[in-house]
Design a protein around this motif. Structure first.
Motif, PDB file in Angstrom:
ATOM      1  N   ARG A  99      41.468  41.552  80.001  1.00 48.01           N
ATOM      2  CA  ARG A  99      40.305  40.677  80.233  1.00 48.01           C
ATOM      3  C   ARG A  99      39.634  40.316  78.904  1.00 48.01           C
ATOM      4  O   ARG A  99      39.184  39.180  78.717  1.00 48.01           O
ATOM      5  N   ASP A 100      39.542  41.284  77.986  1.00 51.22           N
ATOM      6  CA  ASP A 100      38.967  40.996  76.670  1.00 51.22           C
ATOM      7  C   ASP A 100      39.810  39.950  75.933  1.00 51.22           C
ATOM      8  O   ASP A 100      39.263  39.019  75.317  1.00 51.22           O
ATOM      9  N   GLN A 101      41.138  40.115  75.980  1.00 51.88           N
ATOM     10  CA  GLN A 101      42.022  39.146  75.331  1.00 51.88           C
ATOM     11  C   GLN A 101      41.874  37.761  75.966  1.00 51.88           C
ATOM     12  O   GLN A 101      41.919  36.741  75.278  1.00 51.88           O
ATOM     13  N   LEU A 102      41.702  37.759  77.283  1.00 50.57           N
ATOM     14  CA  LEU A 102      41.533  36.499  78.003  1.00 50.57           C
ATOM     15  C   LEU A 102      40.278  35.767  77.512  1.00 50.57           C
ATOM     16  O   LEU A 102      40.312  34.557  77.234  1.00 50.57           O
ATOM     17  N   GLU A 103      39.163  36.507  77.402  1.00 55.97           N
ATOM     18  CA  GLU A 103      37.912  35.882  76.955  1.00 55.97           C
ATOM     19  C   GLU A 103      38.022  35.404  75.514  1.00 55.97           C
ATOM     20  O   GLU A 103      37.477  34.357  75.158  1.00 55.97           O
ATOM     21  N   ASP A 104      38.728  36.192  74.672  1.00 57.07           N
ATOM     22  CA  ASP A 104      38.912  35.780  73.279  1.00 57.07           C
ATOM     23  C   ASP A 104      39.705  34.483  73.175  1.00 57.07           C
ATOM     24  O   ASP A 104      39.521  33.693  72.243  1.00 57.07           O
ATOM     25  N   GLN A 105      40.613  34.282  74.116  1.00 52.87           N
ATOM     26  CA  GLN A 105      41.486  33.122  74.071  1.00 52.87           C
ATOM     27  C   GLN A 105      40.833  31.867  74.658  1.00 52.87           C
ATOM     28  O   GLN A 105      41.282  30.758  74.420  1.00 52.87           O
ATOM     29  N   ARG A 106      39.745  32.072  75.403  1.00 51.40           N
ATOM     30  CA  ARG A 106      39.057  30.918  75.981  1.00 51.40           C
ATOM     31  C   ARG A 106      38.250  30.180  74.920  1.00 51.40           C
ATOM     32  O   ARG A 106      37.832  30.755  73.929  1.00 51.40           O
ATOM     33  N   GLY A 107      37.953  28.916  75.193  1.00 49.64           N
ATOM     34  CA  GLY A 107      37.060  28.130  74.350  1.00 49.64           C
ATOM     35  C   GLY A 107      37.683  27.783  73.011  1.00 49.64           C
ATOM     36  O   GLY A 107      38.908  27.830  72.848  1.00 49.64           O
ATOM     37  N   PRO A 108      36.821  27.396  72.028  1.00 50.26           N
ATOM     38  CA  PRO A 108      35.360  27.387  72.130  1.00 50.26           C
ATOM     39  C   PRO A 108      34.867  26.258  73.018  1.00 50.26           C
ATOM     40  O   PRO A 108      35.590  25.307  73.295  1.00 50.26           O
ATOM     41  N   TYR A 109      33.592  26.391  73.425  1.00 52.28           N
ATOM     42  CA  TYR A 109      32.991  25.414  74.309  1.00 52.28           C
ATOM     43  C   TYR A 109      31.802  24.743  73.633  1.00 52.28           C
ATOM     44  O   TYR A 109      31.191  25.294  72.704  1.00 52.28           O
ATOM     45  N   ALA A 110      31.458  23.583  74.152  1.00 49.40           N
ATOM     46  CA  ALA A 110      30.281  22.885  73.628  1.00 49.40           C
ATOM     47  C   ALA A 110      29.023  23.721  73.824  1.00 49.40           C
ATOM     48  O   ALA A 110      28.104  23.689  72.996  1.00 49.40           O
ATOM     49  N   ASP A 111      28.982  24.497  74.916  1.00 53.21           N
ATOM     50  CA  ASP A 111      27.814  25.348  75.169  1.00 53.21           C
ATOM     51  C   ASP A 111      27.626  26.378  74.062  1.00 53.21           C
ATOM     52  O   ASP A 111      26.492  26.769  73.750  1.00 53.21           O
ATOM     53  N   ASP A 112      28.743  26.847  73.474  1.00 56.97           N
ATOM     54  CA  ASP A 112      28.649  27.790  72.364  1.00 56.97           C
ATOM     55  C   ASP A 112      27.964  27.146  71.165  1.00 56.97           C
ATOM     56  O   ASP A 112      27.154  27.772  70.466  1.00 56.97           O
ATOM     57  N   VAL A 113      28.280  25.889  70.926  1.00 59.90           N
ATOM     58  CA  VAL A 113      27.667  25.156  69.815  1.00 59.90           C
ATOM     59  C   VAL A 113      26.173  24.987  70.067  1.00 59.90           C
ATOM     60  O   VAL A 113      25.343  25.226  69.185  1.00 59.90           O
ATOM     61  N   VAL A 114      25.817  24.584  71.280  1.00 63.41           N
ATOM     62  CA  VAL A 114      24.411  24.375  71.628  1.00 63.41           C
ATOM     63  C   VAL A 114      23.616  25.668  71.475  1.00 63.41           C
ATOM     64  O   VAL A 114      22.508  25.682  70.937  1.00 63.41           O
ATOM     65  N   ALA A 115      24.187  26.784  71.932  1.00 64.08           N
ATOM     66  CA  ALA A 115      23.495  28.075  71.827  1.00 64.08           C
ATOM     67  C   ALA A 115      23.253  28.443  70.367  1.00 64.08           C
ATOM     68  O   ALA A 115      22.172  28.936  70.001  1.00 64.08           O
ATOM     69  N   ALA A 116      24.241  28.205  69.513  1.00 64.03           N
ATOM     70  CA  ALA A 116      24.089  28.517  68.091  1.00 64.03           C
ATOM     71  C   ALA A 116      23.017  27.643  67.455  1.00 64.03           C
ATOM     72  O   ALA A 116      22.224  28.104  66.623  1.00 64.03           O
TER      73      ALA A 116
END
Length: 429
Positions: A99-116
């Motif tokens: 599951r950790d590897q799965l999350e690492d492989q997802r994205g990046p997403y526009a929401d990540d940019v907005v949060a930063a």
């Protein structure tokens, strides 16, 4: 047995065999080895995944395996054998790792940019920047706005170098990113570039010099605290104390209070409090009141000098009971100087204290308060207290109140056994 009975028996036996076979199949499906093989398959699918849809399928695989693991009746490890294997725990660890590897492989997403960007915006507005740090903040923001223009073909700029305007520009960039409908598969490179730029912006803001990065001396120097010092007294040690003395001569309270709140030094605190005691400025009330609540005597004395009624309620708590006699005497004096009518009753109650010095201080405090309600309690002290010092203080207090009734009470003591009482009585006559 009839043919019908034989057929029924055969059917029942066949059903039992089918149920047994199904149980064996389910047991096989839920064995540790089978679950481990299914996890191997999920891991291969994860390595081959190229799109978010592929990753969603892997996540569904893991959900199914996890559900089957919970339902499986796997053997428990031998509690007496520390080295015994726990098949269920090992499988759970593998699922968590995948599951950790799965999350690492997802994205990046526009929401990540907005949060930063939202975090960067808060940093800009919530931080007090130094004169040297502000240009670095401007450069960092302009650099990210350039990244936004390059990746999304949108020109953005801050209206000024003011932190509020810079933060607004970053907010505009976040809105542009959020409204661009970037797809995590098709626009992966664009999102990655925007996120990298946003993280660089955060790093640049952390590197820019802020107020808290300065030492106390640097902060005060930036605020002009030492500007009152000339070449002759600047070299004296410590310079901070010399500056406070100059500010006292000038009657400027704010820098003195600033020194009290800034320097973590017993020497500076003691001397600054002495300065404020001499000045008794209303502007110092909040800083002094805060220290008085720690039951420190010098701040209590200063509150008396300032004379603000708001301090009376706090000081009433300091004369309750027979605790620190020195603090009680100082507090009684301060309450008298403040002169709040609310203090008459709590101060009068201390006329019954076991310590004669506290009784004496309470009598003098009532004299400073000057309230006629204190006449009868003071008359009782003058008549009944065994300590001449306390009686003399009561006589002095009656003179301070100075009404006809107060002076009439005192006039009867011109032949008193105590000289100080006689002296006060003669003044009344």
């Amino acid at each position: 047995m009839s043919n019908g009975d034989d057929e029924a028996a055969d059917d029942a036996e066949e059903a039992a065999d089918e149920q047994a076979d199904a149980g064996e199949a389910e047991e096989t499906a839920l064995s540790a080895d089978t679950l481990a093989q299914r996890l191997d398959d999920a891991e291969e699918s994860l390595e081959a995944a190229e799109t978010e849809a592929d990753l969603d399928e892997v996540e569904e695989q893991l959900n199914e395996i996890e559900a089957d693991l919970e339902a499986a009746d796997l053997p428990e490890p031998d509690e007496d054998d520390e080295d015994a294997e726990d098949p269920a725990a090992e499988l759970e660890d593998r699922i968590a790792d995948l599951r950790d590897q799965l999350e690492d492989q997802r994205g990046p997403y526009a929401d990540d940019v907005v949060a930063a960007l939202e975090e960067a915006q808060s940093t800009i507005t919530d931080t007090r920047w130094t004169e040297d740090g502000r240009p670095d903040v401007v450069t960092a923001v302009q650099s990210y706005l350039g990244t936004t223009a390059e990746q999304l073909d949108t020109e953005l700029s801050a209206e000024s170098d003011d932190p509020e305007d810079l933060a607004d520009a970053v907010d505009q960039a976040a809105q542009v990113v959020e409204g661009s409908a970037l797809d995590p598969d098709e626009d992966a490179e664009t999102i990655a570039a925007l996120l990298d730029g946003a993280e660089t912006l955060q790093d640049d803001l952390k590197a820019a010099e802020e107020w808290d990065d300065l030492t106390v001396r640097e902060q005060l120097d930036a605020e002009g605290f030492y500007d009152v010092l000339e070449s002759g007294n600047r070299k004296d040690f410590p310079a901070e104390w010399n500056a406070v003395k100059v500010y006292e001569e000038l009657g400027e309270v704010e820098p003195i209070v600033k020194a009290l709140e800034t320097f973590d030094s017993d020497f500076m605190e003691e001397n600054v409090l002495d300065t404020l005691w001499r000045m008794g400025p209303e502007e110092a009330y909040d800083a002094v009141h805060q220290r008085a609540q720690k039951r420190n005597k010098r701040p209590v004395e200063i509150l008396g000098k300032i004379g603000d009624d708001d301090a009376a309620e706090t000081l009433h708590d300091f004369i309750d009971g027979d605790g620190d006699a020195a603090l009680q005497k100082v507090t009684l004096r301060a309450l008298g100087e403040i002169g709040s009518e609310d203090s008459v009753e709590p101060v009068a109650q201390r006329l019954d204290a076991d310590n004669y010095e506290i009784r004496s201080a309470a009598a003098r405090s009532l004299g400073l308060l000057g309230d006629t309600r204190a006449i009868e309690p003071l008359a009782d002290v003058l008549e009944n207290d065994e300590a001449n010092e306390v009686r003399a203080s009561a006589a002095w207090a009656l003179n301070q109140i100075g009404t006809e009734r107060a002076l009439d009470v005192l006039a009867d003591y011109t032949d008193d056994r105590a000289y100080l009482v006689q002296s006060e009585a003669e003044k009344a006559v």
